[in-house]
Design an enzyme around this catalytic site. Structure first.
Site, PDB file in Angstrom:
ATOM      1  N   TRP A   1      32.448  40.152  47.115  1.00 31.86           N
ATOM      2  CA  TRP A   1      32.297  39.994  45.812  1.00 31.86           C
ATOM      3  C   TRP A   1      31.240  38.806  45.766  1.00 31.86           C
ATOM      4  O   TRP A   1      30.260  38.810  44.887  1.00 31.86           O
ATOM      5  CB  TRP A   1      33.425  39.600  45.094  1.00 31.86           C
ATOM      6  CG  TRP A   1      34.157  40.980  44.756  1.00 31.86           C
ATOM      7  CD1 TRP A   1      35.346  41.499  45.361  1.00 31.86           C
ATOM      8  CD2 TRP A   1      33.632  41.807  43.701  1.00 31.86           C
ATOM      9  NE1 TRP A   1      35.560  42.733  44.769  1.00 31.86           N
ATOM     10  CE2 TRP A   1      34.616  43.030  43.782  1.00 31.86           C
ATOM     11  CE3 TRP A   1      32.530  42.311  42.873  1.00 31.86           C
ATOM     12  CZ2 TRP A   1      34.402  44.229  43.185  1.00 31.86           C
ATOM     13  CZ3 TRP A   1      32.362  43.235  42.246  1.00 31.86           C
ATOM     14  CH2 TRP A   1      33.312  44.397  42.265  1.00 31.86           C
TER      15      TRP A   1
ATOM     16  N   ASP B   1      34.587  32.089  41.233  1.00 38.46           N
ATOM     17  CA  ASP B   1      34.796  33.814  40.700  1.00 38.46           C
ATOM     18  C   ASP B   1      36.319  33.504  41.307  1.00 38.46           C
ATOM     19  O   ASP B   1      36.911  33.639  42.541  1.00 38.46           O
ATOM     20  CB  ASP B   1      34.134  34.605  41.384  1.00 38.46           C
ATOM     21  CG  ASP B   1      34.673  36.038  41.098  1.00 38.46           C
ATOM     22  OD1 ASP B   1      35.725  36.147  40.597  1.00 38.46           O
ATOM     23  OD2 ASP B   1      33.864  36.962  41.690  1.00 38.46           O
TER      24      ASP B   1
ATOM     25  N   LYS C   1      43.111  41.934  37.378  1.00 38.07           N
ATOM     26  CA  LYS C   1      43.663  41.716  38.745  1.00 38.07           C
ATOM     27  C   LYS C   1      45.114  41.075  38.477  1.00 38.07           C
ATOM     28  O   LYS C   1      46.218  41.768  38.766  1.00 38.07           O
ATOM     29  CB  LYS C   1      42.877  40.690  39.745  1.00 38.07           C
ATOM     30  CG  LYS C   1      41.430  41.774  40.251  1.00 38.07           C
ATOM     31  CD  LYS C   1      41.816  42.815  41.275  1.00 38.07           C
ATOM     32  CE  LYS C   1      40.592  43.448  41.776  1.00 38.07           C
ATOM     33  NZ  LYS C   1      40.159  44.268  40.591  1.00 38.07           N
TER      34      LYS C   1
HETATM   35  C1  PLP Z   1      36.688  38.722  43.236  1.00 33.57           C
HETATM   36  C2  PLP Z   1      35.922  39.615  42.224  1.00 33.57           C
HETATM   37  N1  PLP Z   1      34.836  39.358  41.459  1.00 33.57           N
HETATM   38  C3  PLP Z   1      34.366  40.401  40.880  1.00 33.57           C
HETATM   39  C4  PLP Z   1      34.796  41.668  40.343  1.00 33.57           C
HETATM   40  C5  PLP Z   1      34.073  42.386  39.606  1.00 33.57           C
HETATM   41  O1  PLP Z   1      34.966  42.422  38.172  1.00 33.57           O
HETATM   42  P1  PLP Z   1      34.472  43.375  37.425  1.00 33.57           P
HETATM   43  O2  PLP Z   1      34.545  44.698  37.474  1.00 33.57           O
HETATM   44  O3  PLP Z   1      35.177  42.785  36.055  1.00 33.57           O
HETATM   45  O4  PLP Z   1      32.950  43.190  37.011  1.00 33.57           O
HETATM   46  C6  PLP Z   1      35.938  41.731  41.172  1.00 33.57           C
HETATM   47  C7  PLP Z   1      36.695  43.256  40.871  1.00 33.57           C
HETATM   48  O5  PLP Z   1      37.351  43.783  41.680  1.00 33.57           O
HETATM   49  C8  PLP Z   1      36.692  40.962  42.169  1.00 33.57           C
HETATM   50  O6  PLP Z   1      37.773  41.376  42.801  1.00 33.57           O
END
Ligand code: PLP
Length: 345
Positions: free
Chosen positions: A88, A156, A180
């Site tokens: 991520w 994040d 989540k």
């Molecule tokens: C730590 C993290 N950041 C970003 C995301 C991406 O999220 P989104 O699908 O809402 O863009 C996720 C999705 O699993 C994640 O676990």
């Protein structure tokens, strides 16, 4: 997993909101009903996370992915530092680099060891526009036990939001896709420090400007109304659980049940995270001796009522996501299952 109480209360409000004869998804986002929901959600969120007045609370669409694109769009000046510890944070950095090139500096990465730990031994430039980190790497199962320090820290926190108290007062911006640990997909919670707004260039479209979104109380256009309502129910539930310090304790207990099963297995299970102090309390990742054993584990666990255990393809093995709603009994059931599976294997 989401708490049954929250699911039930949200389902009820979807059918009939406070006995008014219409559901929360059936009324105007500009009406007094939704405005009340928004006010209460903001105020409960502030209380739970101890958010100071210096920060705004927003409920936006576009997910965490849109956020890691709009953050540099709003706040990049000079250069920004990124720590890359997993899928991520790598996606966030690559996405920003493709738009802003060398202004996006990857100052540390653990990719060489397949992201088996958060990068260590790095130092961010204190004059960087911001430092971006992912506090809990969902795929790789590690976290920053303490969020790093930086005058403009951007986090994040998608996969650990409200799993423990967070030091919001010393952050510039925190974002979390709700899906989540907070509620259904479609809402992203954003907490942003207001003194960053003067950095936003006039060329930033209003719909992506944090200042414009904050001034419109997240209602520049139609916000994800049902998602916000669900989050409100989640905030109420978190309070009934004793708040974030109590949740943190319970999450630590859940995580240690499973980590103990890994560490006590005589090497049958191997944790994928090299540094034990960085092990995630939300996503527990481990390997079995063979692919066949892993497949059998997933199948047998499903028969015993434990699902969604398959690890992410780049890590393999097992990933047990034990978000807030997972009871201690659920973690204990998995730990017991692991022990008997290893014995039989
Ligand atoms: C730590 C993290 N950041 C970003 C995301 C991406 O999220 P989104 O699908 O809402 O863009 C996720 C999705 O699993 C994640 O676990």
């Amino acid at each position: 997993m989401l708490p049954v109480e929250v699911l039930e209360a949200s389902a009820k409000a979807l059918i009939d909101f406070q006995g008014k004869g219409f559901g929360i998804a059936e009324c105007s986002h500009r009406g007094k009903e939704f405005d009340g929901v928004l006010d209460e959600a903001i105020s409960r969120c502030r209380k739970l996370l101890d958010i100071p007045e210096s920060h705004d609370v927003l409920f936006l669409q576009g997910g965490a992915t849109q956020l890691f694109n709009t953050i540099p769009m709003n706040f990049l000046s000079g250069s920004a530092d990124y720590v890359v510890g997993g899928e991520w944070s790598k996606k966030a950095a690559s996405s920003a680099q493709s738009a802003y090139g060398e202004k996006i500096r990857i100052i540390a990465s653990s990719e060489a060891t397949n992201f088996d730990r958060p990068p260590t031994g790095w130092k961010a430039d204190p004059t960087a526009a911001y430092l971006h980190v992912c506090s809990n790497e969902t795929v790789h199962g590690h976290r920053f036990a303490e969020w790093p320090e930086h005058p403009n820290l951007v986090v994040d926190a998608s996969s650990e939001m409200m799993s423990r108290p967070h030091p919001i007062a010393r952050t510039a911006l925190v974002y979390a896709g709700a899906q989540k640990n907070l509620g259904p997909a479609g809402v992203v919670l954003v907490i942003v420090r207001k003194d960053l707004y003067p950095r936003i260039a006039k060329s930033v479209p209003k719909i992506f400007s944090f200042q414009a979104l904050a001034e419109a109380k997240s209602c520049l256009n139609t916000p994800p109304t049902f998602g916000v309502y669900f989050l409100l129910e989640m905030f109420r539930w978190l309070e009934t659980q004793g708040g974030l310090s109590a949740i943190e304790k319970r999450n630590a207990e859940k995580a240690s049940l499973i980590y103990d099963a890994i560490d006590g297995s005589g090497g049958y299970y191997k944790g994928t995270v090299a540094d034990k102090s960085a092990r995630s309390h939300m996503n527990v990742t481990f390997l079995l001796p063979t692919e066949e054993a892993t497949e059998k584990f997933v199948k047998d666990a499903a028969k015993a009522g434990m699902v969604a255990l398959k690890g992410y393809r780049t890590v393999g093995g097992i990933r047990a996501s034990i978000y807030n709603a997972m009871p201690v009994a659920g973690a204990r059931a998995l730990a017991d299952f692991m022990k008997s599976f290893a014995k039989a294997g």
